[in-house]
Design a protein around this motif. Structure first.
Motif, PDB file in Angstrom:
ATOM      1  N   ASP A 174      26.595  48.458  38.985  1.00 57.14           N
ATOM      2  CA  ASP A 174      27.998  48.380  38.574  1.00 57.14           C
ATOM      3  C   ASP A 174      28.921  49.222  39.444  1.00 57.14           C
ATOM      4  N   VAL A 175      28.460  49.596  40.650  1.00 60.92           N
ATOM      5  CA  VAL A 175      29.321  50.363  41.552  1.00 60.92           C
ATOM      6  C   VAL A 175      29.634  49.524  42.781  1.00 60.92           C
ATOM      7  N   LYS A 176      30.728  49.870  43.431  1.00 62.70           N
ATOM      8  CA  LYS A 176      31.146  49.169  44.641  1.00 62.70           C
ATOM      9  C   LYS A 176      30.404  49.766  45.835  1.00 62.70           C
ATOM     10  N   LEU A 177      29.572  48.947  46.487  1.00 63.73           N
ATOM     11  CA  LEU A 177      28.759  49.401  47.608  1.00 63.73           C
ATOM     12  C   LEU A 177      29.233  48.781  48.923  1.00 63.73           C
TER      13      LEU A 177
ATOM     14  N   GLN B 186      27.138  48.288  56.908  1.00 64.63           N
ATOM     15  CA  GLN B 186      27.467  47.620  58.163  1.00 64.63           C
ATOM     16  C   GLN B 186      26.861  46.226  58.191  1.00 64.63           C
ATOM     17  N   VAL B 187      27.589  45.287  58.763  1.00 65.10           N
ATOM     18  CA  VAL B 187      27.134  43.905  58.858  1.00 65.10           C
ATOM     19  C   VAL B 187      25.866  43.806  59.708  1.00 65.10           C
ATOM     20  N   GLY B 188      24.980  42.903  59.327  1.00 64.95           N
ATOM     21  CA  GLY B 188      23.783  42.636  60.116  1.00 64.95           C
ATOM     22  C   GLY B 188      22.679  43.655  59.974  1.00 64.95           C
ATOM     23  N   THR B 189      22.833  44.644  59.073  1.00 67.03           N
ATOM     24  CA  THR B 189      21.841  45.701  58.937  1.00 67.03           C
ATOM     25  C   THR B 189      20.905  45.459  57.768  1.00 67.03           C
ATOM     26  N   THR B 190      19.747  46.122  57.816  1.00 67.41           N
ATOM     27  CA  THR B 190      18.854  46.081  56.664  1.00 67.41           C
ATOM     28  C   THR B 190      19.456  46.869  55.510  1.00 67.41           C
ATOM     29  N   SER B 191      20.386  47.771  55.815  1.00 69.64           N
ATOM     30  CA  SER B 191      21.098  48.491  54.750  1.00 69.64           C
ATOM     31  C   SER B 191      21.820  47.487  53.847  1.00 69.64           C
ATOM     32  N   LEU B 192      22.481  46.526  54.462  1.00 69.66           N
ATOM     33  CA  LEU B 192      23.170  45.484  53.701  1.00 69.66           C
ATOM     34  C   LEU B 192      22.165  44.609  52.964  1.00 69.66           C
ATOM     35  N   ASP B 193      21.030  44.354  53.591  1.00 72.57           N
ATOM     36  CA  ASP B 193      19.986  43.552  52.935  1.00 72.57           C
ATOM     37  C   ASP B 193      19.486  44.235  51.664  1.00 72.57           C
ATOM     38  N   PHE B 194      19.355  45.553  51.701  1.00 70.43           N
ATOM     39  CA  PHE B 194      18.898  46.278  50.513  1.00 70.43           C
ATOM     40  C   PHE B 194      19.898  46.118  49.365  1.00 70.43           C
ATOM     41  N   ILE B 195      21.180  46.099  49.700  1.00 72.60           N
ATOM     42  CA  ILE B 195      22.200  45.924  48.658  1.00 72.60           C
ATOM     43  C   ILE B 195      22.100  44.531  48.039  1.00 72.60           C
ATOM     44  N   THR B 196      22.080  43.521  48.897  1.00 74.15           N
ATOM     45  CA  THR B 196      22.122  42.143  48.390  1.00 74.15           C
ATOM     46  C   THR B 196      20.800  41.686  47.785  1.00 74.15           C
ATOM     47  N   ASP B 197      19.672  42.146  48.358  1.00 71.35           N
ATOM     48  CA  ASP B 197      18.369  41.645  47.916  1.00 71.35           C
ATOM     49  C   ASP B 197      17.698  42.519  46.859  1.00 71.35           C
ATOM     50  N   LEU B 198      17.974  43.827  46.895  1.00 71.22           N
ATOM     51  CA  LEU B 198      17.311  44.732  45.957  1.00 71.22           C
ATOM     52  C   LEU B 198      18.237  45.159  44.818  1.00 71.22           C
ATOM     53  N   VAL B 199      19.397  45.698  45.177  1.00 73.58           N
ATOM     54  CA  VAL B 199      20.329  46.164  44.135  1.00 73.58           C
ATOM     55  C   VAL B 199      20.944  44.993  43.392  1.00 73.58           C
TER      56      VAL B 199
ATOM     57  N   PRO C 110      24.193  43.913  43.226  1.00 69.86           N
ATOM     58  CA  PRO C 110      25.286  44.448  42.403  1.00 69.86           C
ATOM     59  C   PRO C 110      26.150  43.348  41.799  1.00 69.86           C
ATOM     60  N   GLY C 111      26.839  43.708  40.731  1.00 67.77           N
ATOM     61  CA  GLY C 111      27.717  42.743  40.081  1.00 67.77           C
ATOM     62  C   GLY C 111      28.921  42.411  40.930  1.00 67.77           C
ATOM     63  N   GLU C 112      29.343  43.352  41.760  1.00 64.83           N
ATOM     64  CA  GLU C 112      30.485  43.143  42.647  1.00 64.83           C
ATOM     65  C   GLU C 112      29.995  42.948  44.078  1.00 64.83           C
ATOM     66  N   LYS C 113      30.569  41.985  44.754  1.00 66.19           N
ATOM     67  CA  LYS C 113      30.183  41.692  46.136  1.00 66.19           C
ATOM     68  C   LYS C 113      30.358  42.932  47.006  1.00 66.19           C
ATOM     69  N   PRO C 114      29.353  43.281  47.812  1.00 63.24           N
ATOM     70  CA  PRO C 114      29.475  44.493  48.641  1.00 63.24           C
ATOM     71  C   PRO C 114      30.510  44.331  49.745  1.00 63.24           C
ATOM     72  N   ALA C 115      31.093  45.457  50.139  1.00 63.24           N
ATOM     73  CA  ALA C 115      32.019  45.476  51.269  1.00 63.24           C
ATOM     74  C   ALA C 115      31.199  45.514  52.552  1.00 63.24           C
ATOM     75  N   VAL C 116      31.603  44.724  53.536  1.00 57.93           N
ATOM     76  CA  VAL C 116      30.852  44.612  54.784  1.00 57.93           C
ATOM     77  C   VAL C 116      31.743  45.058  55.942  1.00 57.93           C
ATOM     78  N   TYR C 117      31.202  45.917  56.808  1.00 57.23           N
ATOM     79  CA  TYR C 117      31.980  46.507  57.898  1.00 57.23           C
ATOM     80  C   TYR C 117      31.324  46.244  59.243  1.00 57.23           C
ATOM     81  N   GLN C 118      32.153  46.125  60.274  1.00 53.52           N
ATOM     82  CA  GLN C 118      31.643  45.878  61.611  1.00 53.52           C
ATOM     83  C   GLN C 118      30.909  47.079  62.181  1.00 53.52           C
ATOM     84  N   ARG C 119      31.332  48.294  61.778  1.00 55.00           N
ATOM     85  CA  ARG C 119      30.699  49.510  62.276  1.00 55.00           C
ATOM     86  C   ARG C 119      30.563  50.509  61.137  1.00 55.00           C
ATOM     87  N   ASN C 120      29.613  51.420  61.286  1.00 56.58           N
ATOM     88  CA  ASN C 120      29.435  52.459  60.280  1.00 56.58           C
ATOM     89  C   ASN C 120      30.642  53.371  60.176  1.00 56.58           C
TER      90      ASN C 120
END
Length: 292
Positions: free
Chosen positions: A167-170, A173-186, A188-198
């Motif tokens: 239930d938090v806004k996460l 960076q685009v194309g990272t496994t960090s983003l994959d962990f958010i979408t595939d594991l967490v 979240p109820g709210e779509k994550p924010a995606v950034y071109q760079r850290n």
């Protein structure tokens, strides 16, 4: 036909046959250069690899080059874990420091389909089956975990489990496994924010546009220790079932150097060099609660 003429004809025919058998009497086509495509046998002779530039080793990475992987945004200074690893691999391959050339390569371009402008790229790129469809990887040079960074005042800072992050806004960076962990594991109820760079993700964290960001663990410790002191490492995700997530050196899909580079990484792991460099440059990033 006179005997003399018959003997002459026989001699000429024999000469022609011999000429054709050896090289052919007609002008020969220019010999092609050795094939460097995938599957071609690569020579791993020290300093003699079939690199992009003869006698040089071209190494790609992104800009800015972030700490603790690099120092002062200068890959060529040998400081920071990945800069040190790159030079260690180069030396193992027979290339001294002055033979290493750095090539700016945006993160997503490193593992995108297409020809590369580097011999290998080093930029916290996790090895994955999906990425292997477009590029080749060396053996892994660092076992990595993903972590959550949140402002100490954020509700995300109180998370003790993966479920607490739904239930938090996460952001990541685009194309990272960090983003994959958010979408595939967490998930979240709210779509994550995606950034071109850290850098952009960190700015969003500072200004409260997101409650937390996901990055690799060493980067998380650097962010909280040197860049955003008002933030903290909430925790790290547990290893995925099966093989651990690893960073690998990226090579062109058709590169004939992959086995040589992997051999160099394996040798550095076996003789303790990688462990020593990890201790030197990433020693602070060793502990954080595990989010289950």
């Amino acid at each position: 036909m006179h005997l003399a003429n018959r003997s002459l004809v026989t001699a000429l025919c024999s000469a022609v046959a011999l000429c054709a058998a050896l090289t052919g009497c007609a002008p020969q086509a220019e010999e092609k250069a050795p094939d460097r495509a995938a599957g071609a046998t690569a020579s791993c002779a020290p300093g003699k690899l079939a690199t992009r530039a003869t006698g040089k080793l071209t190494v790609g990475t992104d800009k800015p080059a972030y700490a603790p992987w690099f120092s002062d945004d200068e890959p060529s200074n040998g400081k920071g874990f990945e800069s040190a690893v790159a030079y260690a691999v180069a030396k193992e391959l027979g290339y001294e420091r002055d033979a290493v050339v750095w090539q700016h390569t945006p993160f997503n371009s490193a593992f995108a389909p297409g020809a590369k402008k580097f011999d290998f790229d080093i930029n916290q790129v996790s090895i994955s089956e999906e990425r292997k469809k477009a590029v080749a990887f060396s053996s892994g040079y660092y076992d990595v975990r993903q972590a959550v960074v949140a402002l100490k005042s954020s509700k995300a800072a109180k998370a003790k489990s993966v479920a607490d992050l739904k239930d938090v806004k996460l952001g990541a960076q685009v194309g990272t496994t960090s983003l994959d962990f958010i979408t595939d594991l967490v998930k979240p109820g709210e779509k994550p924010a995606v950034y071109q760079r850290n850098d952009f993700a960190k700015s969003a964290l500072k200004t409260g546009q997101v409650d937390a960001i996901v990055v690799d663990l060493p980067t998380a410790f650097y962010i909280t220790g040197a860049e955003v002191p008002e933030a903290e490492v909430v925790g790290q995700f547990a290893d995925s079932p099966g093989d651990p997530e690893q960073f690998g050196l990226v090579l062109d899909k058709e590169s004939a150097l992959t086995s040589c580079v992997s051999g160099a990484v394996d040798a550095l792991r076996k003789d303790g060099t990688l462990a020593a460099l990890e201790k030197e440059w990433l020693s602070d990033a060793v502990d954080a609660p595990v989010l289950k």
